[in-house]
Motif scaffolding. Structure first.
Motif, mmCIF file in Angstrom:
data_model
loop_
_atom_site.group_PDB
_atom_site.id
_atom_site.type_symbol
_atom_site.label_atom_id
_atom_site.label_comp_id
_atom_site.label_asym_id
_atom_site.label_seq_id
_atom_site.Cartn_x
_atom_site.Cartn_y
_atom_site.Cartn_z
ATOM 1 N N GLU A 389 58.248 42.065 6.795
ATOM 2 C CA GLU A 389 56.892 42.422 6.356
ATOM 3 C C GLU A 389 56.680 43.931 6.366
ATOM 4 O O GLU A 389 56.044 44.496 5.472
ATOM 5 N N GLU A 390 57.220 44.605 7.403
ATOM 6 C CA GLU A 390 57.114 46.067 7.467
ATOM 7 C C GLU A 390 57.840 46.706 6.288
ATOM 8 O O GLU A 390 57.322 47.639 5.651
ATOM 9 N N ASP A 391 59.035 46.213 5.987
ATOM 10 C CA ASP A 391 59.811 46.781 4.876
ATOM 11 C C ASP A 391 59.138 46.502 3.535
ATOM 12 O O ASP A 391 59.190 47.332 2.617
ATOM 13 N N LYS A 392 58.502 45.351 3.428
ATOM 14 C CA LYS A 392 57.803 45.009 2.183
ATOM 15 C C LYS A 392 56.654 45.971 1.916
ATOM 16 O O LYS A 392 56.382 46.354 0.768
ATOM 17 N N ILE A 397 61.281 51.778 1.106
ATOM 18 C CA ILE A 397 62.304 50.732 1.004
ATOM 19 C C ILE A 397 62.038 49.889 -0.239
ATOM 20 O O ILE A 397 60.978 49.274 -0.376
ATOM 21 N N GLN A 398 62.989 49.856 -1.147
ATOM 22 C CA GLN A 398 62.838 49.127 -2.402
ATOM 23 C C GLN A 398 63.657 47.836 -2.434
ATOM 24 O O GLN A 398 63.203 46.813 -2.899
ATOM 25 N N ASP A 494 64.367 42.361 -3.980
ATOM 26 C CA ASP A 494 63.671 43.463 -4.647
ATOM 27 C C ASP A 494 62.201 43.377 -4.245
ATOM 28 O O ASP A 494 61.461 42.520 -4.723
ATOM 29 N N TRP A 495 61.764 44.278 -3.356
ATOM 30 C CA TRP A 495 60.397 44.211 -2.836
ATOM 31 C C TRP A 495 59.356 44.484 -3.919
ATOM 32 O O TRP A 495 58.188 44.117 -3.768
ATOM 33 N N ASN A 496 59.769 45.122 -5.013
ATOM 34 C CA ASN A 496 58.829 45.378 -6.108
ATOM 35 C C ASN A 496 58.356 44.078 -6.774
ATOM 36 O O ASN A 496 57.324 44.054 -7.451
ATOM 37 N N GLU A 497 59.122 43.005 -6.593
ATOM 38 C CA GLU A 497 58.757 41.712 -7.173
ATOM 39 C C GLU A 497 57.794 40.934 -6.289
ATOM 40 O O GLU A 497 57.397 39.823 -6.617
#
Length: 793
Positions: A389-392, A397-398, A494-497
């Motif tokens: 959750e932190e990385d999201k 971080i991508q 891919d956190w952008n998704e």
């Protein structure tokens, strides 16, 4: 609030008693009637009319009143003000009443029940007590999504673990006694606070309200559990006790306060403790200097804190909240506010604000320790989710990666290995995986026999594959002699998704599960992709249908085909092998090679296996009635089914119930199934053979240590795998080893059955080499029950 609790049901609101009487004259289905005593004498007259009148036995009455004393005269009542706590028993009352009126139920009632089950904001589990011989187990066969969220587990996990597996061991011992009282009808229901095991490895507190259920034509003991998460209440009670203790011992700093009940809850009075807590004197904060206490609340949470306090005092006339403030010197402190509304005119909010920063630090420390799994010292799933959750949320971080290493088959080996041995294996696996930890790589687990490696960032896909290969190399050395399938699943994120973290965790475990299913039996690496997504959907859908079938008494979606086993010399039918089939609502025909492993994986194979066994025994009885009593039926057994306590006793009971001749039944098992203790397996075989049945070793030649295993096991038949009969078609007859295998089996005192015979040349070879029985498409493919009966007669 009452109406919202009954949203799934058809709710009619009437403000006149006479209108209610008119309506009740027309209603003939089980009905829940809530009568408000505020309607006066008319309401009491209505209750008197309904009481004891057999014409209205389909109506259950609950009284809504202003005080407990007023409601004490009635059997069921709710006192105002209404709250979630005092309307929760509505469900239990309604369900218990519907049971009583089961004969009068309509399809609409079933729809209402299903809607209530899915929409009620409480966890629900429907369970039954399954008895087999001298053993019994509590099996969950239906839950709602709220319970899944509460326990942090999927429906399949909860059903697989059962009530016992989800409950703290000590609490289960107590609840088992309560369930015994419920089964014996010494109590009608019970309420019990217990600890449950959350999916992330932590314990949560729940309150379970449990009622017995009855179903037509089903004598099993069924019950429904209505479950509420009370973890926060338990923690608050503990915290309050600690806070009081520390205040009395002078260990906590704090101050008294009074505030107006305006929009901002403006503080107008503070005690001298203000300076120690905030850095400001009481006069500075209340003397009109343009700066008040509430402005010290941490800015990002200010509005949320004020709104929450307003909500608390509006509904409960008390305030109780933890929040963060920033002192005059810029120090961040955590405080605990405890207040009440006074009787003054106008009323004010009065209470204390305590410094709990030290306690908060201790809490963080305890949280960190509680996130560790004692067995391995690694962090649990809760810690993994927080990191993800932190990385999201991080803009830096991508792309990240999640690796799942799935050892679920170890769970199955508990039936044949010492539990301590399994724990030691998991500890050693944890120690191996811990070597991969670094600043950007975390290692977690095990949770339900799966470990996870999470990488906040990674160089490339090939680097991930190399890491997976390295993991397989090191862990394989440890598990080489265990004969346990396992695999490595990898998801690139891919956190952008904006992916859902729970979905990622589920996909990773499923991917690693698929990676373990290789023809070679060796672990492999699989990356999550669209094809795996479709496979996961397919497995989930099949599992849902299997769960439904396992919970039912009879389900036509599970049926049997039969393939003849034929005499080599006379070409006549000696028996039939029963082959399970699943006619899926979504996928049409699903073969046993697909759905049986799913049933085994999620521990549905025992109830599914008993349904298959029952259908096969009934077929044998039909053979006998057709004059084909000499034809036997062979039934495949799973290792989990074979090793189920009391299995042989259940088989004997089923044979007696169905009127089956035990001598006309053959039980087949694979070499892999028999990889358990030879002594244990032989003991079960002997019990079955003493009944008159026979045993066949299936898939000879493709399992572990075939020749050695065959000589150790007490079997009557050995079925030689199709691999050997295929060689007869591709090699010179003199070079084929099938004849040698047949002679070896006969020398050991067994009868050989060759599988996969599809050509006349293969049958000629079997005749020349003294084979007794064969099976294959040359004579017949698997056929329906009716066709099999025609072939026999």
């Amino acid at each position: 609030m009452i109406q919202s609790a009954l949203v799934p049901l058809e709710v009619v609101h009437l403000d006149r008693v006479s209108a209610g009487i008119d309506l009740l004259e027309e209603v003939g289905v089980p009905t829940l009637l809530i009568v408000d005593l505020a309607l006066g004498e008319e309401a009491k007259d209505l209750i008197t009319l309904l009481a004891g009148n057999k014409f209205y036995t389909h109506i259950k009455v609950i009284v809504l009143c202003d005080t407990e004393e007023e409601g004490a005269s009635y059997s069921e009542w709710i006192a105002r003000p209404t709250s979630q706590e005092n309307i929760e028993p509505l469900l239990g009352i309604y369900l218990a009443f519907q049971q009583y009126c089961l004969g009068d139920r309509t399809e609409h009632d079933g729809i209402s029940y299903r809607a209530l089950f899915s929409q009620l904001p409480l966890g629900i589990a429907v369970s039954r007590l399954v008895k087999r011989g001298n053993t019994s187990s509590h099996v969950i066969h239906q839950i709602n999504s709220k319970l899944e969220n509460m326990l942090g587990r999927t429906k399949q996990e909860i059903i697989r673990l059962g009530i016992e597996g989800c409950t703290n061991t000590k609490d289960w011992e107590q609840e088992r006694l309560l369930l015994k009282q419920l089964e014996e009808q010494t109590v009608t229901h019970y309420s019990f606070d217990k600890r449950c095991l959350h999916g992330d490895g932590k314990e949560i507190w729940v309150q379970a309200l449990v009622f017995s259920l009855t179903f037509p034509e089903d004598d099993d003991f069924h019950y429904i559990s209505i479950i509420r998460d009370i973890t926060e209440e338990k923690n608050l009670a503990l915290k309050a006790n600690e806070a009081v203790s520390q205040v009395l011992q002078g260990k906590l700093q704090g101050m008294g306060y009074r505030s107006h009940l305006d929009e901002e809850l403006t503080v107008f009075y503070l005690t001298n403790g203000s300076y120690e807590l905030t850095g400001y004197t009481a006069d500075e904060l209340t003397g009109g200097y343009g700066f008040d206490y509430n402005k010290m609340i941490e800015p990002s949470s200010y509005r949320k804190v004020i709104d929450r306090l307003h909500e608390q005092i509006r509904y409960g006339k008390h305030a109780r909240l933890e929040y963060e403030i920033i002192t005059k010197g810029g120090e961040h402190k955590w405080v605990f506010e405890l207040g009440r509304i006074t009787e003054d005119n106008p009323p004010i909010l009065e209470g204390i604000i305590l410094d709990v920063s030290h306690y908060k630090e201790l809490e963080r420390s305890r949280l960190y320790e509680s996130d560790r799994i004692p067995l391995t010292g690694l962090l649990n799933r809760s810690a993994l989710k927080r990191q993800m959750e932190e990385d999201k949320k991080s803009s830096e971080i991508q792309e990240s990666a999640l690796i799942s290493i799935n050892f679920t088959p170890l769970y199955e080996t508990v039936t044949r290995l010492d539990h301590t041995h399994i724990e030691n294996l998991l500890m050693e696996i944890g120690a191996i995986l811990a070597q991969f930890k670094s600043e950007s790589v975390g290692v977690y687990g095990p949770v339900d026999y799966s470990f996870a490696i999470y990488l906040s960032s990674y160089p490339s896909r090939s680097w991930l594959e190399a890491l997976g290969t390295q993991i397989i190399g090191q862990v394989s050395n440890l598990l080489f002699s265990e004969h346990v399938g396992w695999g490595v699943g990898i998801i690139e994120i891919d956190w952008n998704e904006d992916p859902e973290i729970n979905e990622l965790l589920h996909q990773a475990i499923q991917t690693s599960g698929l990676a373990s299913k290789t023809h070679s039996g060796r672990p492999s690496i699989r990356f999550y992709d669209r094809m795996i997504s479709e496979l996961i959907h397919r497995e989930t859908s099949i599992l849902r249908e299997l769960s439904s079938i396992a919970a039912s008494v009879e389900d036509d979606r599970l049926y049997l085909d039969f393939q003849p086993v034929v005499s080599v010399q006379t070409n006549t039918i000696a028996g039939f092998e029963a082959l399970a089939r699943l006619m899926s609502d979504e996928f049409d025909l699903v073969g046993p090679g697909e759905f049986i492993p799913i049933a085994e994986k999620y521990h549905l194979i025992v109830p599914i296996g008993y349904q298959i066994l029952t259908k096969a025994l009934r077929f044998q009885k039909r053979l006998e009635e057709k004059g084909c009593g000499d034809c036997w039926v062979s039934i495949n057994l799973s290792a989990l089914q074979l090793l189920e306590p009391g299995f042989a006793n259940v088989v004997q009971s089923l044979m007696t119930k169905e009127g089956t001749n035990p001598e006309a039944v053959v039980f087949e098992h694979t070499e892999t199934s028999a990889s358990s203790s030879v002594t244990v397996v032989n003991s079960i075989f002997k019990t079955l053979q003493d009944l008159g049945s026979r045993i066949a070793l299936d898939d000879f030649g493709v399992g572990y240590s075939s020749v050695a295993r065959e000589s150790e096991l007490n079997v009557d038949y050995v079925k030689i795998d199709k691999l050997f009969s295929d060689h007869v078609l591709t090699q010179e007859p003199d070079r084929a080893v099938l004849g040698d295998v047949i002679r070896m089996i006969h020398k050991m005192g067994h009868i050989a059955i060759v599988e996969g015979v599809e050509a006349e040349s293969q049958l000629d070879y079997l005749k020349r080499n003294g084979c007794v029985l064969y099976q294959g498409f040359l004579y017949s493919k698997p056929v329906s029950e009716e066709k099999a009966l025609e072939m026999c007669t």
